[in-house]
Design a protein around this motif. Sequence first.
Motif, PDB file in Angstrom:
ATOM      1  N   TYR A  13     -37.023  26.172  43.417  1.00  0.00           N
ATOM      2  CA  TYR A  13     -38.058  26.925  42.704  1.00  0.00           C
ATOM      3  C   TYR A  13     -38.986  27.611  43.704  1.00  0.00           C
ATOM      4  N   GLU A  14     -39.469  26.873  44.677  1.00  0.00           N
ATOM      5  CA  GLU A  14     -40.423  27.422  45.642  1.00  0.00           C
ATOM      6  C   GLU A  14     -39.779  28.480  46.531  1.00  0.00           C
ATOM      7  N   GLN A  15     -38.456  28.412  46.708  1.00  0.00           N
ATOM      8  CA  GLN A  15     -37.764  29.421  47.502  1.00  0.00           C
ATOM      9  C   GLN A  15     -37.390  30.645  46.663  1.00  0.00           C
ATOM     10  N   GLY A  16     -37.745  30.625  45.389  1.00  0.00           N
ATOM     11  CA  GLY A  16     -37.462  31.756  44.525  1.00  0.00           C
ATOM     12  C   GLY A  16     -36.025  31.822  44.045  1.00  0.00           C
ATOM     13  N   ILE A  17     -35.284  30.721  44.196  1.00  0.00           N
ATOM     14  CA  ILE A  17     -33.897  30.669  43.742  1.00  0.00           C
ATOM     15  C   ILE A  17     -33.899  30.461  42.234  1.00  0.00           C
ATOM     16  N   PRO A  18     -33.313  31.395  41.462  1.00  0.00           N
ATOM     17  CA  PRO A  18     -33.326  31.248  40.008  1.00  0.00           C
ATOM     18  C   PRO A  18     -32.514  30.037  39.555  1.00  0.00           C
ATOM     19  N   PRO A  19     -32.853  29.488  38.392  1.00  0.00           N
ATOM     20  CA  PRO A  19     -32.082  28.357  37.863  1.00  0.00           C
ATOM     21  C   PRO A  19     -30.626  28.757  37.631  1.00  0.00           C
ATOM     22  N   ARG A  20     -29.748  27.778  37.720  1.00  0.00           N
ATOM     23  CA  ARG A  20     -28.322  28.039  37.471  1.00  0.00           C
ATOM     24  C   ARG A  20     -28.136  28.540  36.042  1.00  0.00           C
ATOM     25  N   PRO A  21     -27.203  29.474  35.840  1.00  0.00           N
ATOM     26  CA  PRO A  21     -26.969  30.019  34.498  1.00  0.00           C
ATOM     27  C   PRO A  21     -26.663  28.947  33.448  1.00  0.00           C
ATOM     28  N   GLU A  22     -25.965  27.893  33.852  1.00  0.00           N
ATOM     29  CA  GLU A  22     -25.652  26.812  32.905  1.00  0.00           C
ATOM     30  C   GLU A  22     -26.929  26.122  32.433  1.00  0.00           C
ATOM     31  N   PRO A  48     -42.989  31.327  41.863  1.00  0.00           N
ATOM     32  CA  PRO A  48     -43.269  30.380  42.952  1.00  0.00           C
ATOM     33  C   PRO A  48     -44.708  30.519  43.458  1.00  0.00           C
ATOM     34  N   SER A  49     -45.222  29.445  44.027  1.00  0.00           N
ATOM     35  CA  SER A  49     -46.615  29.448  44.492  1.00  0.00           C
ATOM     36  C   SER A  49     -46.838  30.438  45.628  1.00  0.00           C
ATOM     37  N   ALA A  50     -45.781  30.878  46.292  1.00  0.00           N
ATOM     38  CA  ALA A  50     -45.919  31.852  47.380  1.00  0.00           C
ATOM     39  C   ALA A  50     -46.529  33.160  46.890  1.00  0.00           C
ATOM     40  N   VAL A  51     -46.355  33.483  45.618  1.00  0.00           N
ATOM     41  CA  VAL A  51     -46.925  34.716  45.077  1.00  0.00           C
ATOM     42  C   VAL A  51     -48.158  34.421  44.213  1.00  0.00           C
ATOM     43  N   GLY A  52     -48.706  33.237  44.377  1.00  0.00           N
ATOM     44  CA  GLY A  52     -49.894  32.844  43.627  1.00  0.00           C
ATOM     45  C   GLY A  52     -51.075  32.585  44.549  1.00  0.00           C
ATOM     46  N   VAL A  64     -60.777  31.451  47.909  1.00  0.00           N
ATOM     47  CA  VAL A  64     -59.466  31.788  47.366  1.00  0.00           C
ATOM     48  C   VAL A  64     -58.439  31.435  48.427  1.00  0.00           C
ATOM     49  N   ILE A  65     -57.453  30.640  48.022  1.00  0.00           N
ATOM     50  CA  ILE A  65     -56.385  30.223  48.935  1.00  0.00           C
ATOM     51  C   ILE A  65     -55.086  30.818  48.425  1.00  0.00           C
ATOM     52  N   ASP A  66     -54.470  31.639  49.259  1.00  0.00           N
ATOM     53  CA  ASP A  66     -53.184  32.228  48.904  1.00  0.00           C
ATOM     54  C   ASP A  66     -52.074  31.202  49.064  1.00  0.00           C
ATOM     55  N   GLY A  67     -51.040  31.319  48.193  1.00  0.00           N
ATOM     56  CA  GLY A  67     -49.869  30.457  48.305  1.00  0.00           C
ATOM     57  C   GLY A  67     -49.039  30.882  49.497  1.00  0.00           C
TER      58      GLY A  67
END
Length: 119
Positions: A13-22, A48-52, A64-67
Amino acid sequence: MRFMMMVKGDTNYEQGIPPRPELVAEMDKFIAEMTRDGVLLDTGGLAPSAVGAKIVVDRGELRVIDGPFAGVKEVVGGFTVIQAKSIDEALELGSRFMRLHLRVLGESYSGECEIRQML
């Protein structure tokens, strides 16, 4: 009673990898079932928190703390708001959701779903 179920993120999730289609297909079925049964009020995934960012107040100072944020297992990856008759019903729905993850992703999956009654 309304409850919020918050599913914690994992390293994918944090690496931005989408969930498996199944997994998405199984979640869609469960969401459709809860919608049909009138239990589901709202649901959504979070980026992901990287864009939050987060806003922290400490000793009178606002920052303000960037992800990305440390502690991936504490970062909420998605949420569901349900209408349930009791905490036991909410726990059953949350357990079904997490069993769905385990069934699709296998025994190596590690995850957490926090359930809290809304006031």
